[in-house]
Enzyme design. Structure first.
Site, PDB file in Angstrom:
ATOM      1  N   ASP A 297       0.863  -1.175   0.000  1.00 24.74           N
ATOM      2  CA  ASP A 297       0.000   0.000   0.000  1.00 24.74           C
ATOM      3  C   ASP A 297       0.902   1.227   0.000  1.00 24.74           C
ATOM      4  OD1 ASP A 297      -2.140   1.664   0.090  1.00 24.74           O
ATOM      5  OD2 ASP A 297      -2.790   1.107   2.111  1.00 24.74           O
ATOM      6  N   ASP A 535      -7.151  -3.858   4.135  1.00 25.94           N
ATOM      7  CA  ASP A 535      -6.109  -4.736   3.600  1.00 25.94           C
ATOM      8  C   ASP A 535      -6.334  -6.199   3.977  1.00 25.94           C
ATOM      9  OD1 ASP A 535      -4.558  -2.576   2.545  1.00 25.94           O
ATOM     10  OD2 ASP A 535      -3.848  -2.154   4.568  1.00 25.94           O
TER      11      ASP A 535
END
Length: 795
Positions: A297, A535
């Site tokens: 990310d 996530d």
């Protein structure tokens, strides 16, 4: 929102006395007794005990030399695993997941395991629900994907049930625990969240388990057949029959291999733990070492997790007025995420409080504050502006191209009731807020390392793809200019997208999972880093998941590897540690299997020709100690960060088979020659031992290549130990003087061994190179490529 007083100390104590404590059943943790039991009461230790008893009964005490090695292996395994457990237990205590509970009318944070039945807890965005409970007040959007596999966000209001193992996507609520400990899902929380059960083992452990299983199955019938052959067919005494049978069985058992693997993984976990890296599963370090695609990310991985407002741009409104409106919004919102915290820290002039708020969700990608008959919205420009986005696209792109995260601030002409109310009318854009995340100090160096190692980086972010691309380019991620807005993707084009693009922006949680799945479908071993609830779905699916300790509790619980200092720069160190373990275990396994392959082949040979196994257990112990055990231990201490190629079993077998076959051919010729030369059993055993030592040293030299000072030192130490044992402990190892006929045969067979081993090693190297090429390309591999790989290895 209602106020609750919670349990009193007396009520908590009473619940504890009744056993109503939220003590989870942790399937990963072992007690000290379990560690001792698992290392001591093994199948092979039972076999060794039976063999020892048989030798004692027939009076062959000299052949008990294998016992000290077995005992030492067992004791070392117990000590190392207990030491690793101590370190990891301390870290688990320090980093234990905590939850906010109300007791004695005071909010306090306590470990999940200290909760009791009827406790009242406070749940907010990012929290994982620690036990089955019921909502008393407030509302939450909950994702139960860790339990059900469904990614839908479920709204939970007053009197709705909450399941442990799910996590809060948005909102805040008070909840009362209704089931704790073994009565709730919490006992299975770790396995559910991390999906790391006993079936999901690393390739190396899976391969070793299969190998040891088959060895365990065949040694009993083969041992009985060898004894019967020696005693009933060749008419040897019971003592001779037992010793020859035991020599074969001991030779077939890879007694130290599994132990060496366990110790190596335990030491790695302990070494990483001391360096602020916690493994929920020791075997995950091997998986990470094999990764060839790393999904990261932007926020929290490439950049620091903390956000800061850099500036804001008014649109058709005075700057002071805009500042006041944003301040009213920011100070009305709960600061339960980084964007809210950044807005609250920058916009501090609060003159009006919102009537109620619209919480942020990862689906809507905006939050709102309702003031009378209007709603102020803050969120991703595409989702707030919708059809109006193109009107402001060029202005927004000018900021995103500079690396800023752009947030739209707009007025909606109606008062929204909740986050489920759709935006049906146009908004009035009042301004753009520019937010920045500083790039982590060592990010560029870290991604440079992965580029050199051939690990492809995929940046998967919820931010604007242009912004993410700019940041990715700044830290040197290859292909950062190849970006796409994930809103353009559908279920049918993920496979092509992962091949074409390296940066994915505006990605929703469910899409992260699709991207990981598409990468795995293409034959990649995928690692996923994350620190937020968005996530977790992808982390759950990835081959290896890494979380930052600074992230929310749910992400930390769902991951296999936790960076306790949230420092992504530790990643190369973890990969190197995994490579060191795998490479050293592969090398050591080859040494062990040479002896096992020889003993197995020699057993079939002696049974086929009605001969007696030529060696004694004590001689096998000598070979094991100084051509396998000692060098394996010393080589396992060396740093070996070479890239891992191919599969574990083919890698190990192609190194071990040449030595095993060479051993078998040489000793078989010796046994056949004995039928003519009549050397005697003792001379044959001594000569065979010398031949096996010679091959063992050749194999040790080969797997140590290319040689360096340390490996040369290991080779010399092992050789000197053998010389010392032969000269000064020859009686202990049943070695006798041999005749000139035996010496002549030994010399001839030694040179034949050198030639045979060299030829078989070339064949094995070529075969291994072919396997490596095929494992990379699969069915797309051409015959020409395989031939070229074989010729390259042959040279």
């Amino acid at each position: 929102m209602a106020k609750f007083s919670g349990l009193t100390n007396d009520q908590v104590l009473k619940q504890e006395e009744m056993g109503h404590v939220n003590k989870a059943v942790d399937d990963q943790a072992k007690t000290d007794w379990q560690i001792i039991k698992e290392n001591t009461f093994t199948y092979f230790n039972l076999i060794f005990l039976i063999l020892a008893i048989l030798l004692i009964l027939v009076g062959e005490f000299k052949d008990l030399t294998f016992l000290p090695v077995i005992i030492a292996n067992t004791v070392i395994g117990i000590i190392q695993e207990l030491r690793a457990k101590r370190v990891l237990d301390k870290l688990n205590v320090i980093n234990a997941t905590k939850v906010t509970v109300i007791r004695n009318n005071i909010e306090q944070e306590i470990p999940i395991e200290n909760l009791v039945l009827d406790d009242i807890i406070v749940l907010k965005t990012g929290d994982q629900i620690p036990a089955d409970s019921v909502v008393l007040d407030g509302s939450l959007k909950v994702n139960e994907a860790l339990l059900t596999g469904e990614a839908d966000e479920i709204l939970k209001k007053q009197d709705d049930d909450l399941l442990s193992g799910s996590f809060v996507v948005s909102g805040k609520a008070y909840a009362k625990l209704t089931k704790v400990g073994k009565e709730s899902y919490v006992s299975k929380l770790t396995l559910k969240a991390k999906e790391m059960n006993q079936k999901e083992q690393s390739e190396m452990i899976r391969s070793l388990n299969k190998l040891i299983k088959w060895v365990g199955i065949i040694i009993i019938p083969l041992g009985l057949a060898l004894f019967a052959m020696a005693f009933y067919v060749n008419h040897h005494s019971i003592a001779e029959s037992v010793t020859s049978m035991e020599a074969a069985i001991i030779g077939m058992i890879p007694e130290g291999l599994y132990l060496l693997t366990t110790i190596a993984l335990a030491i790695s976990a302990m070494r990483l733990a001391k360096n602020q890296v916690m493994l929920h599963d020791m075997k995950s370090v091997e998986t990470l070492a094999r990764v060839n695609v790393l999904c990261v990310d932007k926020t929290g991985t490439i950049t620091e997790p903390k956000m800061a407002v850099t500036s804001f741009e008014p649109i058709n409104i005075e700057k002071d007025k805009l500042f006041e409106l944003i301040s009213n919004f920011a100070q009305s919102m709960p600061q339960d995420n980084e964007t809210s915290k950044a807005l609250g820290a920058y916009f501090t002039s609060n003159r009006e409080t919102a009537d109620h708020i619209i919480p942020f969700t990862s689906v809507n990608k905006y939050s709102g504050a309702v003031f009378k008959d209007k709603t102020l919205l803050v969120g991703a420009p595409e989702f707030v502006l919708r059809n109006q986005f193109d009107e402001y696209k060029s202005k927004i792109d000018s900021f995103t191209s500079q690396g800023y995260r752009v947030v739209a601030f707009a007025k909606y002409p109606q008062a929204l009731k909740n986050e489920n109310d759709p935006l049906t009318q146009e908004v009035e854009l009042l301004g753009l807020i520019l937010i920045n995340n500083p790039i982590r100090k060592n990010a560029k160096k870290t991604f440079k390392y992965f580029a050199k190692q051939g690990v492809e980086i995929k940046v998967i972010s919820g931010d604007n793809p242009l912004t993410v691309s700019r940041v990715a380019k700044e830290v040197g991620i290859a292909g950062s200019e190849k970006y796409i807005d994930a809103t353009e993707l559908n279920k049918n084009n993920y496979d092509e997208a992962v091949k074409k693009y390296n940066v994915f922006g505006r990605v929703k949680p469910e899409q992260k999972r699709y991207l990981v799945k598409a990468l795995q479908k293409a034959g990649n071993t995928v690692a996923m880093t994350g620190d937020g609830v968005n996530d977790i779905l992808a982390m759950k699916l990835a081959d290896c998941s890494i979380s930052m300790a600074s992230g929310n509790n749910a992400a930390v619980q769902a991951s296999q590897v936790v960076l306790l200092d949230s420092n992504f720069a530790k990643m190369p160190e973890i990969v190197n540690e995994g490579r060191r373990v795998v490479n050293n275990i592969e090398r050591s396994a080859s040494l062990f299997l040479v002896k096992n392959i020889f003993s197995l082949l020699m057993t079939f040979f002696t049974l086929a020709f009605a001969l007696t196994y030529p060696l004694r257990p004590t001689q096998i112990a000598l070979i094991s100690a100084f051509t396998i055990g000692l060098p394996s231990f010393l080589l396992a201490l060396e740093n070996n960060f070479s890239r891992i190629r191919g599969k574990f079993i083919p890698n190990v077998m192609t190194r071990a088979i040449p030595g095993g076959i060479t051993d078998m051919i040489a000793v078989s010729v010796l046994v056949i020659a004995n039928q003519v030369l009549d050397l005697g059993r003792q001379e044959v055993a001594t000569t065979a031992t010398m031949l096996l030592i010679a091959v063992g040293m050749m194999v040790l030299y080969q797997i140590s290549a290319p040689m360096n000072k340390y490996r040369v030192g290991v080779f010399i130490v092992s050789f000197l130990c053998l010389i010392f044992a032969i000269i000064f402990a020859h009686n202990l190892f049943a070695l006798s003087k041999i005749s000139m006929k035996a010496i002549f045969l030994l010399v001839v067979l030694f040179f034949a061994e050198v030639t045979a081993f060299k030829y078989l090693s070339k064949l094995a190297d070529g075969f291994q190179e072919v396997l490596n090429i095929y494992s990379q390309k699969g069915s797309k591999t051409t015959i020409g490529e395989l031939k070229l790989a074989y010729k390259k290895a042959d040279r």
